[in-house]
Design an enzyme around this catalytic site. Structure first.
Site, mmCIF file in Angstrom:
data_model
loop_
_atom_site.group_PDB
_atom_site.id
_atom_site.type_symbol
_atom_site.label_atom_id
_atom_site.label_comp_id
_atom_site.label_asym_id
_atom_site.label_seq_id
_atom_site.Cartn_x
_atom_site.Cartn_y
_atom_site.Cartn_z
ATOM 1 N N THR A 92 45.306 36.579 -2.457
ATOM 2 C CA THR A 92 44.288 36.261 -1.495
ATOM 3 C C THR A 92 44.735 36.517 -0.090
ATOM 4 O O THR A 92 43.705 36.411 0.560
ATOM 5 C CB THR A 92 43.576 34.555 -1.766
ATOM 6 N N SER A 135 47.772 38.808 -7.950
ATOM 7 C CA SER A 135 48.844 38.137 -8.716
ATOM 8 C C SER A 135 48.380 38.273 -10.505
ATOM 9 O O SER A 135 49.319 37.574 -11.088
ATOM 10 C CB SER A 135 48.763 36.808 -8.203
ATOM 11 N N THR A 158 47.699 33.288 -5.632
ATOM 12 C CA THR A 158 48.196 31.657 -6.081
ATOM 13 C C THR A 158 48.391 31.844 -8.014
ATOM 14 O O THR A 158 48.699 30.617 -8.398
ATOM 15 C CB THR A 158 46.354 31.236 -5.731
ATOM 16 N N ASP A 159 47.252 33.298 -8.328
ATOM 17 C CA ASP A 159 47.124 32.608 -10.149
ATOM 18 C C ASP A 159 48.444 32.918 -10.962
ATOM 19 O O ASP A 159 48.582 31.612 -11.666
ATOM 20 C CB ASP A 159 46.207 33.952 -10.364
#
Length: 323
Positions: free
Chosen positions: A17, A66, A99-100
């Site tokens: 992101t 990610s 972030t995932d």
């Protein structure tokens, strides 16, 4: 981007992101991750070179969302990190990441890389670069500042002004800017006014990585298959039996409470162990730590979350296969 100096901070881009963009001006959601190159990200943040204290070097490893992180990217990332950490001119490494799966990558690198002398700092964003008020630029500035701090060691994560450790950090919210938390262990520190304030007054101590010997062989090594299963009301164990039939090498169980398992799932796991499958049990509770298991045919996950327990089991099986 590069400024000549004897001391370097390397910023490695993987997408996410923080490098996302949206066709809708100023939108916080509905964007596409990994669209902007790391050099462009660095060029948009004033003061980065000064924060680095010397040279700032950009390297694009990959550009992806990610959620799609895989073994091939982990292999490349670990290899490039190891090469930079071995360079005497490099003071630290920063990785821009989605972030995932950031917590999984952080734990992987913690177990593979020798960061006893210099840090690897992961950072991210919850809003794309094209948002009205993106959080990525400040996170990137904080990460570079942290990586350049002489006291910093280990695999760290910096976002929303907070410094987390690779073992504790996890994503706990799908939208908030402060989406990451370290549970009841608490953060390692905070980024304040262009410097790090360690939570306990001193930077954390760092040990040698548990699986550092794997780094040179990762490009040619076969990654074992390790899956996560969930204990829940009505679990019947059929998924475990199917995974064993399909040749799974390891299973991590996200157990209820203090490591409790549905009786049908427990029976299926016993069959898996009898078939030679390695099993680890973690708690699906996001806070606290389950007590160590005793008298069972499987081991507990040493307090790790299910996703990090999977990373550890992957590396354990790979090291066993290559020892």
């Amino acid at each position: 981007m590069q400024v000549a100096a004897a001391r370097k901070i390397v910023v490695m881009g993987t997408g996410g992101t923080i490098a996302g963009s949206s066709a809708v001006q100023g939108a916080n959601v509905g964007y596409t991750a990994g669209q902007i190159g790391v050099e462009q990200l660095l060029a948009a943040v004033p003061g980065l070179v000064q924060a680095a204290g010397g040279a700032l070097v950009a390297e694009q490893v990959v550009q992806l969302d990610s959620k799609d992180m895989g073994f091939d990217v982990w292999t490349r990332l670990a290899g490039r990190c190891a090469a930079h950490l071995a360079d005497p001119a490099v003071a630290g490494v920063v990785i821009t990441h989605g972030t995932d799966t950031l917590e999984e990558t952080a734990w992987l690198l913690h177990n593979l890389l020798d960061t006893t002398a210099k840090p690897v700092v992961l950072t991210c964003a919850m809003r794309p670069a094209t948002a009205l008020a993106p959080d990525g630029p400040q996170n990137l500035l904080d990460a570079v500042t942290l990586a350049a701090d002489p006291s910093a060691r280990g695999v760290l994560m910096a976002a929303a002004g907070v410094v987390h450790g690779a073992r504790e950090v996890s994503k706990v919210h799908p939208l908030r800017l402060d989406a990451f938390d370290s549970g009841d262990a608490g953060p390692l520190g905070w980024m304040e006014a262009g410097r790090v304030r360690w939570a306990r007054g001193l930077a954390p101590q760092v040990e040698q990585p548990a699986h550092g010997a794997l780094v040179p062989i990762l490009p040619d090594a076969a990654w074992p298959r390790v899956e996560i299963v969930l204990s829940h009301a009505g679990a019947d164990g059929a998924l475990v039996d199917w995974l064993v039939e399909k040749g799974v090498h390891g299973l991590v169980v996200a157990a209820t409470g203090n490591g409790t398992l549905h009786h049908a799932l427990e029976a299926a796991l016993a069959r898996a162990v009898a078939a030679g499958v390695q099993v680890r049990v973690a708690s699906r509770c996001p806070q606290g730590r389950m007590m160590d298991l005793t008298g069972t045919p499987w081991r507990d996950a040493d307090g790790l979350s299910p996703v990090k327990a999977r990373v550890s089991l992957l590396l354990e099986l790979m090291q066993s296969a290559n020892s």
